[in-house]
Every structure is written in C-alpha cells, then in structure tokens.
Design an enzyme around this catalytic site. Structure first.
Site, mmCIF file in Angstrom:
data_model
loop_
_atom_site.group_PDB
_atom_site.id
_atom_site.type_symbol
_atom_site.label_atom_id
_atom_site.label_comp_id
_atom_site.label_asym_id
_atom_site.label_seq_id
_atom_site.Cartn_x
_atom_site.Cartn_y
_atom_site.Cartn_z
ATOM 1 C CB CYS A 2 -0.873 0.055 1.230
ATOM 2 S SG CYS A 2 -1.784 -1.436 1.538
ATOM 3 N NE ARG A 27 4.438 1.749 -1.213
ATOM 4 C CZ ARG A 27 5.400 1.625 -0.312
ATOM 5 N NH1 ARG A 27 6.572 2.152 -0.567
ATOM 6 N NH2 ARG A 27 5.190 1.000 0.822
ATOM 7 C CD1 TRP A 75 -1.148 -6.315 -1.607
ATOM 8 C CD2 TRP A 75 -0.451 -5.454 -3.534
ATOM 9 N NE1 TRP A 75 -0.573 -7.316 -2.330
ATOM 10 C CE2 TRP A 75 -0.133 -6.830 -3.505
ATOM 11 C CE3 TRP A 75 -0.095 -4.705 -4.662
ATOM 12 C CZ2 TRP A 75 0.523 -7.466 -4.561
ATOM 13 C CZ3 TRP A 75 0.560 -5.354 -5.693
ATOM 14 C CH2 TRP A 75 0.864 -6.713 -5.638
ATOM 15 C CG ASN A 99 0.727 1.829 3.860
ATOM 16 O OD1 ASN A 99 -0.397 1.891 3.399
ATOM 17 N ND2 ASN A 99 1.770 2.465 3.360
ATOM 18 N N GLY A 100 0.234 -1.774 6.490
ATOM 19 C CA GLY A 100 0.694 -2.756 7.465
ATOM 20 C C GLY A 100 -0.461 -3.617 7.915
ATOM 21 C CD GLU A 480 14.292 -18.891 -9.010
ATOM 22 O OE1 GLU A 480 13.777 -19.605 -9.885
ATOM 23 O OE2 GLU A 480 14.156 -17.658 -8.991
ATOM 24 C CE LYS A 484 15.445 -15.132 -10.858
ATOM 25 N NZ LYS A 484 14.433 -15.852 -11.036
ATOM 26 C CD GLU A 487 14.588 -15.395 -15.125
ATOM 27 O OE1 GLU A 487 13.390 -15.591 -15.365
ATOM 28 O OE2 GLU A 487 14.986 -15.085 -13.974
ATOM 29 C CG HIS A 503 24.097 -40.870 -13.292
ATOM 30 N ND1 HIS A 503 24.596 -42.147 -13.275
ATOM 31 C CD2 HIS A 503 23.679 -40.624 -12.021
ATOM 32 C CE1 HIS A 503 24.481 -42.657 -12.047
ATOM 33 N NE2 HIS A 503 23.929 -41.739 -11.274
ATOM 34 C CE LYS A 599 7.870 -9.463 -12.079
ATOM 35 N NZ LYS A 599 8.971 -10.260 -11.556
HETATM 36 C C1 G6P Z 1 7.565 -15.234 -16.710
HETATM 37 C C2 G6P Z 1 8.493 -14.432 -15.815
HETATM 38 C C3 G6P Z 1 9.065 -15.330 -14.729
HETATM 39 C C4 G6P Z 1 7.958 -15.998 -13.963
HETATM 40 C C5 G6P Z 1 7.024 -16.783 -14.885
HETATM 41 C C6 G6P Z 1 5.781 -17.261 -14.161
HETATM 42 O O1 G6P Z 1 8.303 -16.138 -17.466
HETATM 43 O O2 G6P Z 1 9.532 -13.862 -16.571
HETATM 44 O O3 G6P Z 1 9.848 -14.553 -13.833
HETATM 45 O O4 G6P Z 1 8.509 -16.865 -13.010
HETATM 46 O O5 G6P Z 1 6.575 -15.931 -15.945
HETATM 47 O O6 G6P Z 1 5.061 -16.146 -13.754
HETATM 48 P P1 G6P Z 1 3.989 -16.155 -12.592
HETATM 49 O O7 G6P Z 1 3.436 -14.752 -12.591
HETATM 50 O O8 G6P Z 1 2.935 -17.146 -12.987
HETATM 51 O O9 G6P Z 1 4.662 -16.529 -11.337
#
Ligand code: G6P
Length: 604
Positions: A2, A27, A75, A99-100, A480, A484, A487, A503, A599
């Site tokens: 928020c 935000r 939010w 907020n909070g 993960e 990262k 990407e 293997h 995104k």
């Molecule tokens: C896109 C983004 C990723 C994300 C994936 C799933 O590929 O670039 O960062 O993990 O979508 O998105 P979601 O909103 O479903 O977590």
C-alpha cells in the site's frame, strides 16, 4: 504494497494527493481513496481499480485555501479490493489511512462491536479510527486519545489520521511500515510512504523511526518516540531524481527487491503464526477434507517454488505431492482424481499456461487453491481458495522476492496441513514456527556478503557454462539459481541434482566449467560434498556456498551457521540471487529488463 500520502497547506489539496498517489503506483494497488478536511467539511472519495477511477469520481470536487488531506492506495490483505474496504476509513468525525497489519484487530473489533460500534469494512484498519474515537471520549485532548490508541495497537503500521476534533493537524504513527514527512519554504507539510511523491514539492525530509508518533500542523511538528519522549525531527535534503528515489538508492529494482526480502517475508508471516500453529484465516479447513494428494502446477520461478514445496509436503505433512510444469500439463491429457488438491502458484495470477491448468482442474471437479501475489487476479478469482504472498509489486523481471515469499507460504502451508493431519508432533511444529520467524533475519543482506560476491563475480564472466548443483530441496534452489543467472546474464546455466552429475554432465568438467555448489550443513552434507569432490577432481572451477569451510573449492561463500537447513535454504537463495545480479552488472546488461523476457506472460 500500500501507499500513503498526506498534505497540510494552502494549495490544491486534491491534486496534490492524487499526484502523490500516482507516484506510489509502482508499489502496486487495487483500490484508492482520499479524504480532505476543509474547516468543518469532510469529503472522502474511494474507487476500486486504477487511479483514473478515483480521478473521475473527484472531478467535481474543488479544494482551495487551507486544508488537510490524506490519501491511500490499497493492496488488499484483509478483505477483498472493494470500495468499502478501500481507505480512508471513517469513524464519526475522523478518517484514517494505514499500511501494514493490525495483528490484534479482531479483539479490538469484538470489543468495539460489543459497545455498539458498527463496522463498514472487513479491514483491520477500521478499528484504528473507532478506537481513536472511543478514546476521544475519555481523554482530555485528541493527541492523548491518539497516543492511547497507538499504545493499544499490535502489529505493523504507518498511520495518518485526520479528525474534526483537531482540524488543522494530521496525526501520524510509524512502526514497521515506511513513512516520511517533508517540508518546504512555504511551510507546507507532506507525508508519504516513500520519497517519490515529495520530490519537486519538498526540500527537506525526515524519515520517521519505528515507534515514532505525533501530529503535525502548519506551525508544529510534534514527534514522540517509542519511549514516550518528545524528540526533534532530523531533516535531510531530498534528492531530485524520481527514478532513483523509487529505487531507494539501489542500482536496479532487482537489487532493491533482493534487499527487501527481509521486510516482505515479515509481511508474509504477519498475523499468520501463533506459538503452536500456522493460521490462514483465508483457508477453510474443509478444503483438505478427503484430500490424499497435492498437485502443484506453475511456470518459471513459481515452478521452482512448487518443486521446493513438494519436498516439504511429503516430509512433514506426509501427503503425496507431485509437481507439474503448466505448459506440459495442459496438453498431456493428465489423469485428475477428486481426492487431489490442485494448487497453482503464480506471482502475477495471470500466466496463461498456469491459468489454463487451473481451469482444467476446475472442470474435472478438483478442489483448487492458488498461491499468488496479486489479489483479484484471474487465478485468485477462479480458484476455490487463495493465499496471498504479500511480496508487494515486483519490478525486476527476474523474480526474487516473489519466490522468497512463495517458499515461505509453502513452508507455512506444510505446517498447517501437518497439524490438520496430525502428521507432525506438536513440539516439532512449534520448533519450525520459531524457525519461520527467523527467515527475515536470515535473508538480510550483509555488506560483507555483498562485497565478497561483487568481488568474486569477476571470475565468472566467461567459460562454457555453469552448473548449479544441490540435493533435496537445494536442487530446486539450484534450478532457481541457474534460471536467475540465465535470465539476466545470458550465460548458459543449468540446475542439476548433485548426485546426477556423474551420470552425464561430469563429462563437461574442465576449468572452464563453473560449478556453483550448494552445501547445506544440515541436509545430506557428506553426500553432497562427495559430489563436489568428484567435480573438483576433474578440475571444474568450483564455488561452494556453505556454512562449513571447503578447501577443495576455488571460491567459497560462507553463510552463517543457521539452526536448520531451511534457514540455510533462504540464506543461500540470497547468495545465488546476488551472484547473478553482480555477474549481470559486470556484463553491462539491463538487469531489470533482460532481453526477450516479459514479467507476466499471458500468451501460450
Ligand atoms: C515469466 C516471468 C518469470 C515468472 C514466470 C511465471 O516467465 O519472466 O519470472 O517466473 O513468468 O510467472 P507467474 O506470474 O505465474 O509466477
């Protein structure tokens, strides 16, 4: 999450509040509102959705001359994003924005309702204004009533309150959520949750500290600290660059979001833990009746958090769990049985592949749950139940804090199910709840850690590829970590189970192959160590992340000696995020908007 703004002065209050809220849009929010007090006249407006809706509603409202005003972008956490739940909340003659989370709101609300107060919203916030008005009746001054109210609140908050009983002032309180006051040579006063709304309006700002509360008018700034002593504000010069203000001085949003993880995880946990149980008010326990299996389905980073969850669900909740990549699941004519709880995980709640699998599960008559960061998103609206991760808006395309809060929610959910199914001793549940409370400090970035990673990142800019390796739940973390790096650095990276290297992939081992090895002290340490030794013997360049020194590594990043492998998980998560960040920065890439990526992927 928020956003809050406030204004005291002679200019166009409505415009100042709306402009300020616009600056806080980044935000994330799902409704907004303002309240303005001009003399004896209060006007308040609220609207669901984007700020244009609020602008539309206020278009005939004119503010001139002296006024005090407060505004808010909400939010949703307690209660859906509706107009009634939007802030400001009204008492008899006062308005509040917050907020909070007020953790003891249920007790306060119960008592106020017993005394005859009517509540209009489902929010925790509304108790603040009613509690203040109750105290107003028994205290000599509005400020004493406000001080008493603050004493009675538990939880985290940034609060602004305006009241007819002191119509030239704004009352404020800050504890755990950000709040700033700004001033200028025209004697105006501005409040906001971050610098950005104040840039261009104020020359100097004071950052309130936790526990500060008080009131402000044209001639006074009264601040009381948490010990109850009056204190002077410490004004400092305000930057003039909005974008960098949004980034809080960090180079990239991703970096800011990595640093924010401690705060957002605390938000995720807030109000959801007692000494002996995890509390999800949003879940009806009947959701788990007749359930013998959990199926998790997601894409990208969310898929990795789901994979992590599968280890926890089977180990602690003793429930059969499988994980699916959504884009695969939707076309492989899967068998879906009604004793399966279908769980989708999505930061955005809009990813097309994941959304489709949710529809399939619903059509097959399965019970469904979504773990999501965006209330009112398509998945939240569709699923039978939802748990919000409360990460706040994530701007960096490469997900960091969303992942961190997803894993936190999953760990909590595991304990919630374990308690329901009686699959874990109560002492063990209590032990793990205590560990959950430690995550925010485990993910705090220390200067020494960041400096070390910055320095060693220069050795990892070339070569023919990276393997991130780990065992058990550290395998999804390895996946993960590799994702990262891919990407944002555009370097080839793979996540692999440590025990699987022999293997096949070990054939690639040479000094130009970089291995990032996750070696937790408390989970299969010896086994994972042997796998790293196998690679070291073949001259692979190795960077070990562990609490225990490892002499066969070329580089060693030491995490603190945590009490449990899950805390090691969270600490190592930060390390792999920072490593990707620093490598990408050295390569001169656009960290926040990497090439070819979006995104939120709403196409197949
Ligand atoms: C896109 C983004 C990723 C994300 C994936 C799933 O590929 O670039 O960062 O993990 O979508 O998105 P979601 O909103 O479903 O977590």
């Amino acid at each position: 999450m928020c956003g809050i703004v406030g204004y005291i002065g002679n200019k166009n209050t409505k415009e100042i509040l709306l402009e300020g809220l616009k600056e806080l849009e980044y935000r994330g929010y799902d409704s907004a509102g303002i309240a303005v007090l001009q003399g004896e006249n209060f006007e308040s407006f609220k609207a669901v959705g984007k700020l244009v809706n609020l602008e539309e509603k206020t278009k005939n409202f004119v503010t001139q001359n002296f006024a005090v005003g407060i505004g808010h972008t909400r939010w949703a956490t307690h209660g859906k994003p509706t107009e009634l739940n939007a802030h400001p909340h009204l008492g008899e003659s006062s308005y509040v924005v917050h907020n909070g989370i007020i953790e003891n709101y249920a007790e306060l609300k119960k008592e106020l309702m017993r005394e005859g107060v009517t509540f209009l919203s489902q929010t925790d916030t509304e108790v603040i204004v009613h509690q203040f008005e109750k105290n107003l009746k028994t205290h000599a001054t509005p400020f004493e009533a406000f001080s008493q109210t603050i004493k009675e609140l538990k939880g985290a908050y940034a609060i602004l309150l305006v009241t007819k009983s002191k119509s030239d002032s704004i009352f404020f309180a800050k504890h755990g959520s950000p709040m700033i006051i700004g001033k200028n040579s025209e004697n105006e006063k501005y409040f906001a949750s971050s610098d950005t709304p104040l840039i261009g309006h104020c020359s100097d700002v004071n950052y309130f500290e936790d526990g500060d509360f008080g009131y402000v008018n044209l001639s006074e700034i009264v601040i009381v600290d948490k010990e109850g002593s009056k204190k002077q504000p410490h004004f400092s010069k305000l930057s003039t660059n909005k974008l960098s203000a949004q980034k809080d001085g960090f180079r990239f949003f991703m970096e800011k979001e990595i640093y924010e993880q401690s705060v957002v995880i605390a938000d995720t946990l807030m109000g959801r833990l007692s000494e002996s149980a995890v509390l999800f008010d949003e879940l009806d326990t009947s959701l788990f009746n007749g359930i013998n299996e959990i199926k998790l389905c997601a894409c990208g980073t969310s898929y990795h958090s789901a994979l992590s969850a599968s280890y926890l669900f089977e180990r602690y909740a003793k429930i059969k769990t499988s994980v699916e990549v959504a884009s695969e699941f939707r076309y492989r004519q899967p068998i879906m049985t009604k004793d399966t709880l279908f769980v989708v995980i999505s930061q955005s709640g809009e990813t097309a592949d994941t959304l489709e699998t949710l529809k399939m599960a619903k059509e097959a008559g399965l019970k469904t749950l979504v773990i999501c960061n965006v209330d009112n998103s398509s998945m939240v609206r569709l699923a039978d139940a939802s748990i919000l991760t409360r990460a706040g808006i994530e701007k960096g395309v490469a997900s960091t804090k969303a992942f961190a809060t997803q894993v936190t929610v999953f760990w909590m959910l595991t304990l919630f199910v374990a308690k329901l199914k009686n699959s874990l001793a109560s002492g063990e549940i209590a032990r793990q709840i205590a560990l959950l409370r430690e995550i925010p400090s485990s993910v705090k970035v220390t200067d020494s850690m960041h400096e070390k990673i910055k320095r060693l990142s220069k050795r990892y800019l070339h070569g023919h590829g990276f393997f991130f390796i780990g065992r058990d739940i550290f395998y999804p973390l390895a996946l993960e970590g590799a994702l990262k790096l891919k990407e944002i650095s555009y370097l080839h990276a793979e996540g692999y189970p440590s025990g699987e290297m022999k293997h096949g992939p070990i054939a690639l081992a040479d000094p130009e192959l970089f291995t990032i090895a996750l070696l937790p002290q408390y989970l299969l340490y010896e086994k994972a160590k042997s796998n790293v030794e196998e690679l070291s013997a073949r001259d692979s360049t190795i960077c070990v992340i562990s609490a225990i020194e490892f002499d066969k590594a070329d580089d060693f990043i030491q995490i603190s000696a945590c009490r449990d492998y899950m805390l090691e998980f969270f600490e190592m998560m930060v390390v792999v995020q920072l490593l990707s960040l620093e490598i990408s920065i050295r390569l001169g890439n656009d960290v926040d908007m990497p090439r070819n990526l979006a995104k939120s992927v709403t196409v197949e």
